[in-house]
Design an enzyme around this catalytic site. Structure first.
Site, PDB file in Angstrom:
ATOM      1  N   HIS A 208       0.873  -1.175   0.000  1.00  0.00           N
ATOM      2  CA  HIS A 208       0.000   0.000   0.000  1.00  0.00           C
ATOM      3  C   HIS A 208       0.908   1.224   0.000  1.00  0.00           C
ATOM      4  CE1 HIS A 208      -3.475   2.544   1.624  1.00  0.00           C
ATOM      5  NE2 HIS A 208      -2.416   3.319   1.742  1.00  0.00           N
ATOM      6  N   HIS A 235      -6.814  -4.899   7.108  1.00  0.00           N
ATOM      7  CA  HIS A 235      -6.846  -3.785   6.155  1.00  0.00           C
ATOM      8  C   HIS A 235      -6.741  -2.426   6.826  1.00  0.00           C
ATOM      9  CE1 HIS A 235      -7.891  -6.951   3.449  1.00  0.00           C
ATOM     10  NE2 HIS A 235      -9.062  -7.149   4.017  1.00  0.00           N
ATOM     11  N   ARG A 296      -9.016  14.333   2.930  1.00  0.00           N
ATOM     12  CA  ARG A 296      -8.827  14.891   4.275  1.00  0.00           C
ATOM     13  C   ARG A 296      -7.370  14.725   4.673  1.00  0.00           C
ATOM     14  NH1 ARG A 296      -7.949   9.930   6.724  1.00  0.00           N
ATOM     15  NH2 ARG A 296      -9.203   8.246   5.892  1.00  0.00           N
TER      16      ARG A 296
HETATM   17  P1  ADP Z   1     -10.525   1.655   3.066  1.00  0.00           P
HETATM   18  O1  ADP Z   1     -11.478   2.644   2.500  1.00  0.00           O
HETATM   19  O2  ADP Z   1     -11.137   0.833   4.118  1.00  0.00           O
HETATM   20  O3  ADP Z   1      -9.230   2.298   3.455  1.00  0.00           O
HETATM   21  P2  ADP Z   1      -9.134   0.576   0.736  1.00  0.00           P
HETATM   22  O4  ADP Z   1      -9.822   0.372  -0.553  1.00  0.00           O
HETATM   23  O5  ADP Z   1      -8.225   1.730   0.847  1.00  0.00           O
HETATM   24  O6  ADP Z   1     -10.233   0.648   1.868  1.00  0.00           O
HETATM   25  O7  ADP Z   1      -8.346  -0.764   1.097  1.00  0.00           O
HETATM   26  C1  ADP Z   1      -7.772  -0.970   2.364  1.00  0.00           C
HETATM   27  C2  ADP Z   1      -6.643  -1.980   2.285  1.00  0.00           C
HETATM   28  O8  ADP Z   1      -7.083  -3.246   1.771  1.00  0.00           O
HETATM   29  C3  ADP Z   1      -5.528  -1.587   1.353  1.00  0.00           C
HETATM   30  O9  ADP Z   1      -4.588  -0.758   1.985  1.00  0.00           O
HETATM   31  C4  ADP Z   1      -4.930  -2.930   0.941  1.00  0.00           C
HETATM   32  O10 ADP Z   1      -4.032  -3.390   1.927  1.00  0.00           O
HETATM   33  C5  ADP Z   1      -6.127  -3.851   0.931  1.00  0.00           C
HETATM   34  N1  ADP Z   1      -6.662  -3.976  -0.449  1.00  0.00           N
HETATM   35  C6  ADP Z   1      -7.599  -3.194  -0.987  1.00  0.00           C
HETATM   36  N2  ADP Z   1      -7.872  -3.557  -2.253  1.00  0.00           N
HETATM   37  C7  ADP Z   1      -7.070  -4.603  -2.536  1.00  0.00           C
HETATM   38  C8  ADP Z   1      -6.878  -5.442  -3.702  1.00  0.00           C
HETATM   39  N3  ADP Z   1      -7.564  -5.262  -4.814  1.00  0.00           N
HETATM   40  N4  ADP Z   1      -5.951  -6.430  -3.610  1.00  0.00           N
HETATM   41  C9  ADP Z   1      -5.259  -6.635  -2.477  1.00  0.00           C
HETATM   42  N5  ADP Z   1      -5.405  -5.888  -1.360  1.00  0.00           N
HETATM   43  C10 ADP Z   1      -6.299  -4.881  -1.382  1.00  0.00           C
HETATM   44  P1  ADP Z   2      -6.455   6.213   7.330  1.00  0.00           P
HETATM   45  O1  ADP Z   2      -6.149   5.734   5.959  1.00  0.00           O
HETATM   46  O2  ADP Z   2      -6.027   7.639   7.544  1.00  0.00           O
HETATM   47  O3  ADP Z   2      -6.052   5.287   8.419  1.00  0.00           O
HETATM   48  P2  ADP Z   2      -9.186   5.360   7.876  1.00  0.00           P
HETATM   49  O4  ADP Z   2     -10.280   5.405   6.862  1.00  0.00           O
HETATM   50  O5  ADP Z   2      -8.693   4.023   8.271  1.00  0.00           O
HETATM   51  O6  ADP Z   2      -8.015   6.285   7.343  1.00  0.00           O
HETATM   52  O7  ADP Z   2      -9.709   6.147   9.145  1.00  0.00           O
HETATM   53  C1  ADP Z   2      -9.008   7.161   9.778  1.00  0.00           C
HETATM   54  C2  ADP Z   2      -9.127   7.040  11.261  1.00  0.00           C
HETATM   55  O8  ADP Z   2     -10.354   7.532  11.715  1.00  0.00           O
HETATM   56  C3  ADP Z   2      -8.968   5.633  11.761  1.00  0.00           C
HETATM   57  O9  ADP Z   2      -8.177   5.628  12.931  1.00  0.00           O
HETATM   58  C4  ADP Z   2     -10.380   5.212  12.052  1.00  0.00           C
HETATM   59  O10 ADP Z   2     -10.425   4.287  13.103  1.00  0.00           O
HETATM   60  C5  ADP Z   2     -11.022   6.529  12.423  1.00  0.00           C
HETATM   61  N1  ADP Z   2     -12.372   6.580  11.962  1.00  0.00           N
HETATM   62  C6  ADP Z   2     -12.809   6.380  10.718  1.00  0.00           C
HETATM   63  N2  ADP Z   2     -14.127   6.545  10.651  1.00  0.00           N
HETATM   64  C7  ADP Z   2     -14.533   6.859  11.894  1.00  0.00           C
HETATM   65  C8  ADP Z   2     -15.790   7.167  12.452  1.00  0.00           C
HETATM   66  N3  ADP Z   2     -16.909   7.168  11.752  1.00  0.00           N
HETATM   67  N4  ADP Z   2     -15.832   7.442  13.763  1.00  0.00           N
HETATM   68  C9  ADP Z   2     -14.715   7.462  14.493  1.00  0.00           C
HETATM   69  N5  ADP Z   2     -13.499   7.193  14.014  1.00  0.00           N
HETATM   70  C10 ADP Z   2     -13.403   6.905  12.731  1.00  0.00           C
HETATM   71 MG    MG Z   3      -7.945   3.257   2.235  1.00  0.00          MG
END
Ligand code: ADP
Ligand code: ADP
Ligand code: MG
Length: 673
Positions: A208, A235, A296
């Protein structure tokens, strides 16, 4: 520049934004739920406004209440932080309608990137490579099954509205597809109120790698290099670093250009992150594909700040105030290497179960190249209502090795006692040879759980012996009427324990205790009191370990005491030792000061209630039993009176200090006041 900002968030990120605002002379206005009334972001902000009860939907996700707080407090702008409402386009619109500047991109850009399917379609049009798969509108199972067959297995089903690693399943075989689809849809409907999915080829051994971008209102967009966030669990990122190991200038330029192209496609203004998945475990040369854009500030932004010297929050304020980007692409370099570890209240040895609770001990080391972003102080609670992140530890060094060593060094000596944490797990990650060599992918953690210490561990007998030695010292002069901070009676002195034999002034005590999920006995051999000594010498034995009365604490050893419990931390591994005492857990006798609140002495489970509302109770009558750490604690009525309120039912998890029963003392309210 703005004169005041309302920060629509909590915890470490709210504190981070307060610091950024202060630097620019902007007054900060915090918002808080009832669970956070005394928390660090409220203490450090210039003003604070209550927005509602603890559950996030009633407070930090309550857009109307937050906008009202901003308007009421005269804020000029709103910074949403990350999580919560930070990617909520309606919230951005509500701010604009109320005349508040929103520190972030336009709501149109947020909408365009908000759903993963629409974002991918848009990126394809803009010529940005996207993960191959299906992100069309068709959602019936037959259509998706055909699409899945075309993509091939393994593949990924993702909720289009997903985030935070939720709503995502890897499917290895066609026969698993239907069940996995149903489960993603269920999860997505519950978590995001939208059960639409997309399908993606599963990239084997993926890394990633994401690119930090920044845009201003004049159409200038720069990237601030990449971050590698491949160390993940479920993830979710655990350790992030910048730059990415194995990155070449050519690939960086290509990914930077793709990220800027993605941002340009939505006229992006402010800070954003374009997330890519990169093929190839050993070096990220195999190809890269767009996954999603986070509109963000990112949790892991400090590693970028460390290597570029840019204060990203400062830039956010400047851009929102209409200024141009302070630097051009050629002025943005890379100095050294930075790594961040997310410190969580969770128990790696126990399936990473969240471990909320009071921070009995918290001490951050002050070390060169180490930055700690936190939103809690010693004595604060990690509440079950929000994310269990305690802090982010960021280390910067001239090289990747130096940064990793600095992070491991900080994790080794820091004190975090009370909740179980992933402190030692993060340290083990920094020290894992393959990771240090740059040979890792997103599956690294799951493949190495045991080696990283994320498996049930044998009880650290030396820690138990240390706890007993500490307790012996601290209880030497303990008076029998000593009380804990919460008013409950503390255990008596260990020196009063049952003597097993006594000979020539020396004696041996047997100390019952509870540690590592079981009851045990420690023995203490006490020498005769020598002339001029105030404390006799003694030796503690527990299992194969021994400790003597002169505790020589190493830099990475900590011993904290809270009531009848000792917390021993060695190199980030915590051992909790509870001394079995016939604790008479009642509040001090003081029937004159209004209703008596019977509180839970610790985080645990209410297992029995022996009284009902309206019932009369006698002083010292047994009223409830709380179970914590496999021990039952009986709570007694502090005074004779009538049960006015029962605040929890048997079976409920109760926090330390939570009111369980309210008793109106004899004579009624106001009596003796
Ligand atoms: P989120 O919105 O929860 O952050 P992402 O689409 O960014 O979701 O995916 C979170 C993680 O899941 C990625 O950092 C990667 O490690 C894994 N992942 C997502 N899509 C794939 C894929 N097509 N193949 C393998 N791993 C994936
Ligand atoms: P990043 O890629 O920056 O880790 P995430 O999508 O995983 O982004 O979320 C950012 C952070 O905010 C994470 O620590 C997650 O646990 C927290 N978070 C995401 N959505 C919510 C929510 N609805 N309420 C509280 N915390 C949240
Ligand atoms: Mg993501």
């Amino acid at each position: 520049m703005f004169r005041s900002v309302l920060i629509a968030n909590r915890g470490e990120i709210a504190c981070r934004i307060i610091r950024g605002a202060r630097k620019l002379g902007i007054a900060s206005i915090a918002v808080y739920s009832d669970a956070d009334a005394h928390s660090e972001h409220v203490r450090t902000a210039d003003h604070a406004v209550r927005i509602g009860p603890p559950p996030a939907p009633d407070s930090y996700l309550n857009a109307a209440a937050i906008v009202a707080a901003a308007v009421g407090s005269g804020a000029e702008c709103v910074h949403p932080g990350y999580g919560f409402l930070s990617e909520n386009a309606e919230f951005a619109d509500m701010c604009a309608s109320a005349g508040l500047a929103f520190i972030g991109p336009s709501s149109a850009a947020m909408r365009a990137m908000g759903l993963k399917d629409a974002a991918k379609a848009l990126m394809e049009k803009a010529g940005v490579p996207v993960v191959p798969g299906y992100h069309g509108p068709g959602q019936d199972e037959a259509e998706l099954t055909i699409a899945a067959g075309n993509i091939g297995f393994p593949l990924m089903i993702k909720a289009v509205a997903g985030g935070g690693g939720k709503g995502m399943r890897r499917v290895d075989a066609p026969s698993d597809f239907s069940a996995a689809l149903a489960s993603v849809r269920r999860e997505a409907r519950l978590a995001f109120g939208n059960d639409h999915v997309l399908l993606e080829k599963y990239i084997a051994n993926p890394r990633h790698i994401e690119v930090q971008i920044f845009g201003d209102r004049n159409g200038n967009i720069v990237h601030l290099n990449e971050r590698d966030c491949s160390l993940q669990r479920r993830h979710q990122k655990v350790i992030e670093e910048a730059p990415a190991p194995g990155m070449t200038p050519q690939l960086r330029a290509a990914m930077g250009a793709a990220a800027i192209g993605a941002a340009r496609a939505v006229d992006y203004v402010g800070a954003g992150t374009v997330e890519f998945i990169v093929d190839g475990a050993d070096d990220p040369q195999g190809g890269f594909w767009f996954m999603e854009m986070n509109t963000r500030l990112q949790v892991e932004h400090p590693v970028t700040e460390a290597i570029t010297g840019v204060d990203l929050v400062e830039w956010q304020f400047r851009i929102a105030a209409g200024e141009n980007l302070p630097l051009g692409q050629h002025d943005i370099g890379i100095q050294g290497h930075a790594v961040e570890g997310r410190l969580y209240a969770e128990d790696p040895a126990n399936g990473f179960l969240p471990s909320p609770g009071r921070l009995i001990g918290l001490q951050w080391p002050s070390l060169p190249g180490v930055r700690i972003d936190f939103g809690v102080r010693e004595g604060d609670d990690i509440t079950r209502f929000y994310d269990p992140m305690i802090a982010k530890i960021i280390a910067h060094g001239a090289t990747r090795m130096e940064a990793l060593d600095r992070l491991a060094g900080a994790l080794n000596v820091m004190l975090v006692a009370g909740p179980q944490t992933n402190q030692a797990f993060l340290k083990a990650l920094c020290e894992a040879p393959e990771f240090r060599q740059g040979r890792f992918d997103t599956g690294f953690i799951d493949r190495n759980l045991e080696e990283l210490g994320a498996a049930p561990q044998a009880l650290d007998e030396y820690s138990v012996a240390l706890a007993v030695a500490h307790r012996m010292r601290s209880s030497f002069c303990r008076r029998p009427d000593r009380r804990n901070a919460d008013g409950t009676q503390a255990a008596g002195s260990l020196w009063d324990a049952v003597d097993s034999f006594q000979l020539g002034g020396a004696r041996t005590l047997t100390i019952p205790l509870h540690a590592g999920g079981r009851n045990g006995l420690a023995s203490v051999e006490i020498g005769a009191l020598a002339a001029g000594q105030t404390l006799p010498s003694f030796i503690v034995r527990f299992g194969a370990a021994r400790a003597d009365g002169v505790i020589k604490r190493a830099a990475n050893e900590w011993i904290m005491e809270d009531g009848d419990t000792c917390f021993v931390l060695r190199a980030g591994v915590q051992t909790v030792v509870q001394f079995a005492a016939e604790a008479r857990r009642a509040a001090p006798d003081d029937p004159g000061s209004g209703p008596a609140h019977i509180v839970s002495p610790m985080h645990g489970k209410l297992v029995a209630l022996y009284v009902g509302v309206g019932e009369t109770v006698q002083k010292n009558q047994r009223v409830a039993t709380v179970e914590a750490m496999k021990m039952e604690h009986t709570l007694l009525a502090p005074a004779t009176g009538r049960v006015q309120e029962i605040a929890a039912q048997p079976g409920a998890q109760v926090a330390q200090g939570a009111v369980l029963i309210v008793i109106e003392p004899e004579g009624g309210p106001g009596h003796g006041a």
